[in-house]
Motif scaffolding. Structure first.
Motif, PDB file in Angstrom:
ATOM      1  N   THR A 196       0.834  -1.207   0.000  1.00 53.88           N
ATOM      2  CA  THR A 196       0.000   0.000   0.000  1.00 53.88           C
ATOM      3  C   THR A 196       0.870   1.259   0.000  1.00 53.88           C
ATOM      4  N   ILE A 208      -4.634   5.061  -7.012  1.00 56.34           N
ATOM      5  CA  ILE A 208      -4.866   5.215  -5.572  1.00 56.34           C
ATOM      6  C   ILE A 208      -6.363   5.305  -5.282  1.00 56.34           C
ATOM      7  N   LEU A 209      -7.101   6.030  -6.123  1.00 53.32           N
ATOM      8  CA  LEU A 209      -8.554   6.105  -5.948  1.00 53.32           C
ATOM      9  C   LEU A 209      -9.206   4.741  -6.143  1.00 53.32           C
ATOM     10  N   PHE A 212      -8.723   2.708  -2.989  1.00 44.62           N
ATOM     11  CA  PHE A 212      -9.705   3.036  -1.950  1.00 44.62           C
ATOM     12  C   PHE A 212     -11.069   2.423  -2.280  1.00 44.62           C
ATOM     13  N   GLN A 215     -10.985  -1.169  -1.371  1.00 45.56           N
ATOM     14  CA  GLN A 215     -11.073  -1.341   0.082  1.00 45.56           C
ATOM     15  C   GLN A 215     -12.513  -1.196   0.552  1.00 45.56           C
ATOM     16  N   LEU A 216     -13.222  -0.231  -0.051  1.00 50.52           N
ATOM     17  CA  LEU A 216     -14.620  -0.027   0.317  1.00 50.52           C
ATOM     18  C   LEU A 216     -15.466  -1.241  -0.053  1.00 50.52           C
TER      19      LEU A 216
END
Length: 244
Positions: A196, A208-209, A212, A215-216
């Protein structure tokens, strides 16, 4: 003997995928393509058979290959398009031939993750020091750039954005192993954290977006919404009653 050869081929594939600079040429072709062809040749010489996986019989996958190749053609990169088709088809056949069972699959994943940890550390050092180890060893020069006063982690790739996409996909592999491995989970979590950090060192906003977003998705799948409904809603109601 078959198991030993499979083990060695998988091991070298995991190493070369990670550490061989893409911008180095071997016998006039990109290094990664030369390695893929070399491993494929060894496999053919040993087993004299090619297993055609079911994926190559999938209409949607064939449409994807056609779409990608047409994009190369319209970009006037026909040779690159042919290379893409050759690389993809050979890798799929190799995977189908070398990974025969869950043991082979886990062995490759574990080797890949071990090499990834070293790769991530080198990437973090590259961002801090501005020194690309692969350029020093191979005598090449990466198309690198700076952002926010930091060197973007390029690693063995052509550019930082390609490297970021690789690390993004690698994070999914590590996360899969964390969720499906009862042993060495703490070590896997450390590798995931390193990966990460390395991904952030590429300073590639799109990747990077997407990280995320992944991860969500994972948190939702793990029960985040159920947790929020159960505890957060109760907390909000309780605090509202106290204030009232």
């Amino acid at each position: 003997m078959r198991k030993n050869l499979n083990t060695y081929l998988l091991f070298f594939a995991a190493i070369f995928i990670m550490f061989l600079p893409r911008r180095v040429y071997i016998a006039g072709v990109y290094s990664f393509r030369a390695v893929i062809l070399g491993i494929f040749l060894l496999y053919i010489l040993k087993y004299r058979i090619i297993k055609v996986p079911k994926l190559l019989k999938s209409l949607s996958f064939l449409m994807y290959l056609l779409y990608s190749f047409v994009n190369y053609v319209f970009s006037f990169q026909i040779i690159s398009g042919i290379g893409f088709l050759v690389d993809t088809l050979i890798m799929i056949c190799l995977i189908a031939g070398l990974i025969r069972d869950k043991t082979d699959f886990n062995r490759f994943i574990d080797t890949f993750i071990g090499m990834l940890a070293i790769y991530d550390i080198l990437g973090i050092l590259e961002t801090i020091t501005g020194i690309n180890v692969y350029d020093l060893v191979a005598g090449t020069s990466a198309i690198n750039s700076f952002r926010f006063g930091l060197t973007r982690f390029c690693g063995a790739g052509f550019v930082s954005s390609n490297n970021a996409n690789f690390l993004l996909l690698a994070s999914i592999i590590v996360l899969y192993r964390i969720l499906h491995c009862n042993r060495r989970r703490a070590i896997l979590i450390i590798v995931y954290i390193l990966n990460t950090i390395a991904l952030f060192c590429t300073l590639t906003r799109a990747s990077i977006l997407l990280f995320f977003a992944l991860q969500l998705v994972w948190l939702v799948k793990a029960g985040l919404l159920r947790f929020l409904r159960r505890y957060l809603l109760r907390t909000i109601v309780s605090v509202s009653l106290l204030i009232a």
